[in-house]
Scaffold this active site. Structure first.
Site, PDB file in Angstrom:
ATOM      1  N   ASN A 112       0.727  -1.363  -0.208  1.00 31.20           N
ATOM      2  CA  ASN A 112      -0.157   0.005   0.259  1.00 31.20           C
ATOM      3  C   ASN A 112       1.120   1.228  -0.171  1.00 31.20           C
ATOM      4  OD1 ASN A 112      -1.902  -1.406   0.007  1.00 31.20           O
ATOM      5  ND2 ASN A 112      -2.550  -1.309   2.626  1.00 31.20           N
ATOM      6  N   VAL A 113       0.170   2.588  -0.398  1.00 31.64           N
ATOM      7  CA  VAL A 113       1.017   3.875  -0.920  1.00 31.64           C
ATOM      8  C   VAL A 113       0.249   5.081   0.386  1.00 31.64           C
ATOM      9  CG1 VAL A 113       1.555   3.032  -3.018  1.00 31.64           C
ATOM     10  CG2 VAL A 113      -0.266   4.067  -2.978  1.00 31.64           C
ATOM     11  N   ASP A 114      -0.358   3.922   0.868  1.00 31.84           N
ATOM     12  CA  ASP A 114      -1.262   4.924   1.636  1.00 31.84           C
ATOM     13  C   ASP A 114      -0.613   5.997   3.266  1.00 31.84           C
ATOM     14  OD1 ASP A 114      -3.571   2.671   2.421  1.00 31.84           O
ATOM     15  OD2 ASP A 114      -1.622   2.928   3.764  1.00 31.84           O
ATOM     16  N   HIS A 129       6.074  -0.962  -2.581  1.00 36.18           N
ATOM     17  CA  HIS A 129       5.689   0.434  -3.624  1.00 36.18           C
ATOM     18  C   HIS A 129       5.703   1.856  -3.153  1.00 36.18           C
ATOM     19  CE1 HIS A 129       3.687  -3.847  -5.036  1.00 36.18           C
ATOM     20  NE2 HIS A 129       4.749  -3.382  -4.998  1.00 36.18           N
ATOM     21  N   CYS A 157       9.900  20.442 -11.503  1.00 39.11           N
ATOM     22  CA  CYS A 157      10.687  20.022 -10.515  1.00 39.11           C
ATOM     23  C   CYS A 157      11.368  21.463 -10.038  1.00 39.11           C
ATOM     24  CB  CYS A 157      12.209  19.377 -10.210  1.00 39.11           C
ATOM     25  SG  CYS A 157      13.452  19.210  -9.190  1.00 39.11           S
ATOM     26  N   CYS A 160      15.301  21.222 -11.073  1.00 39.78           N
ATOM     27  CA  CYS A 160      16.274  20.568 -12.526  1.00 39.78           C
ATOM     28  C   CYS A 160      15.059  20.497 -13.507  1.00 39.78           C
ATOM     29  CB  CYS A 160      16.067  19.214 -13.035  1.00 39.78           C
ATOM     30  SG  CYS A 160      14.564  17.693 -12.539  1.00 39.78           S
TER      31      CYS A 160
END
Ligand code: BV8
Length: 250
Positions: A112-114, A129, A157, A160
């Protein structure tokens, strides 16, 4: 072998968790479902119904249509900002504390990315992940904590000039080296492996429970639906994580 009834299975699982010297847990989107976050497969409801996740969560999709991919993640980031950990996340944090008190190891590996495991107080967490709350630039990976609202979308960004993207691992991208190594080592080392709320379709995460099995661990699956792991798991708890995990933590 599958215990005969849910009560038996839960009792066996509780006993294994309570006696384990090393526990490794793999979680997927299912553990966050009860916090109100659609699971990855369901995430394509509504506006996104016409896309497959695998067609949005890739570098090619971002190169092809950076605005659409950025906006999909911006919407998911907002959703995540407004939700809280549920009883399942909290139960895993409690099991980690109980392990520490009796000198047992505990490793939590999540797809999970939460960020909800950290929010629930889990300490030893490996995010295979990435994390949707973090943003970096596409070309060089420069982290970005703030960016101007409005155009251009995606923002650029500050260091850059390349477009910003979520700091998550897309399909076709390598997983963070260290995290994956930790996860494989923890799967090999543990005597109890919990697979919670994952459909087990995405590699290399899906191979972790099988690796634990090969190394003699008891593998417990917590998922209301069957998955490719169900036939191989030692114990199957076919129920919601928020209902079952507190019973293993008690
Ligand atoms: C890699 C972050 C090396 C982004 C995600 C061909 C070409 C290229 C690659 C491949 C290929 N074939 C295979 C691959 C490998 C590929 C892959 O596995 N593809 C799949 C689709 C076959 N993997 C990769 O690309 C990985 N990188 O291999 O690098 C490489 C490099 C180049 C070329 C080859 C190899 C990277 C994979 C990471 C992708 N990023 N997330 C984002 O979030 O947007 S994946 C994302 O989907 C999640 O992180 C998670 O991993 C996955 C979703 O799975 P689940 O979490 O299990 O969620 P799902 O909705 O599927 O299931 C939920 C479950 O919960 C269900 O079973 C349900 O029953 C249950 N549930 C529901 N409610 C509850 C519940 N359970 C308990 N309680 C409840 N209440």
């Amino acid at each position: 072998m599958h215990a005969s009834t849910d009560q038996d299975a839960t009792a066996r699982a509780r006993q294994c968790v309570g006696a384990a010297r090393s526990i490794t847990v793999l979680t997927g989107a299912g553990i966050s479902a009860e916090s109100g976050i659609p699971t990855f497969r369901d995430a394509m409801t509504g506006l996104w119904a016409k896309f497959r996740p695998e067609d949005l969560a890739t570098p090619e999709a971002f190169r092809r249509n950076p605005r659409m991919v950025w906006e999909w993640y911006a919407g998911r980031r907002e959703k995540v900002a407004g939700v809280s950990p549920n009883a399942g996340h909290r139960a895993l944090a409690a099991i980690e504390v109980a392990c520490a008190m009796r000198g047992a190891e505990f490793t939590l590996v999540t797809q999970n990315v939460d960020g909800l495991h950290h929010a629930a107080g889990s300490r030893n967490v490996h995010e295979l992940h990435g994390n949707i709350r973090r943003v970096k630039c596409f070309e060089r990976g420069h982290p970005a904590s703030t960016w101007p609202a409005g155009e251009p979308v995606p923002p650029r960004c500050a260091e850059c000039g390349s477009p910003l993207r979520p700091d998550v691992v897309w399909f076709g991208e390598m997983l963070p080296e260290g995290e994956l190594e930790h996860a494989f080592a923890a799967a090999r080392r543990c005597d109890v492996f919990l697979s919670v709320g994952t459909s087990g379709l995405v590699e290399p995460a899906a191979s972790l429970p099988l690796l634990a099995l090969e190394h003699g661990a008891v593998v417990i699956e917590v998922n209301p639906d069957p998955t490719p792991l169900t036939g191989r798991a030692t114990i199957v708890l076919a129920a919601a994580a928020g209902a079952v995990l507190p019973r293993l933590a008690a």
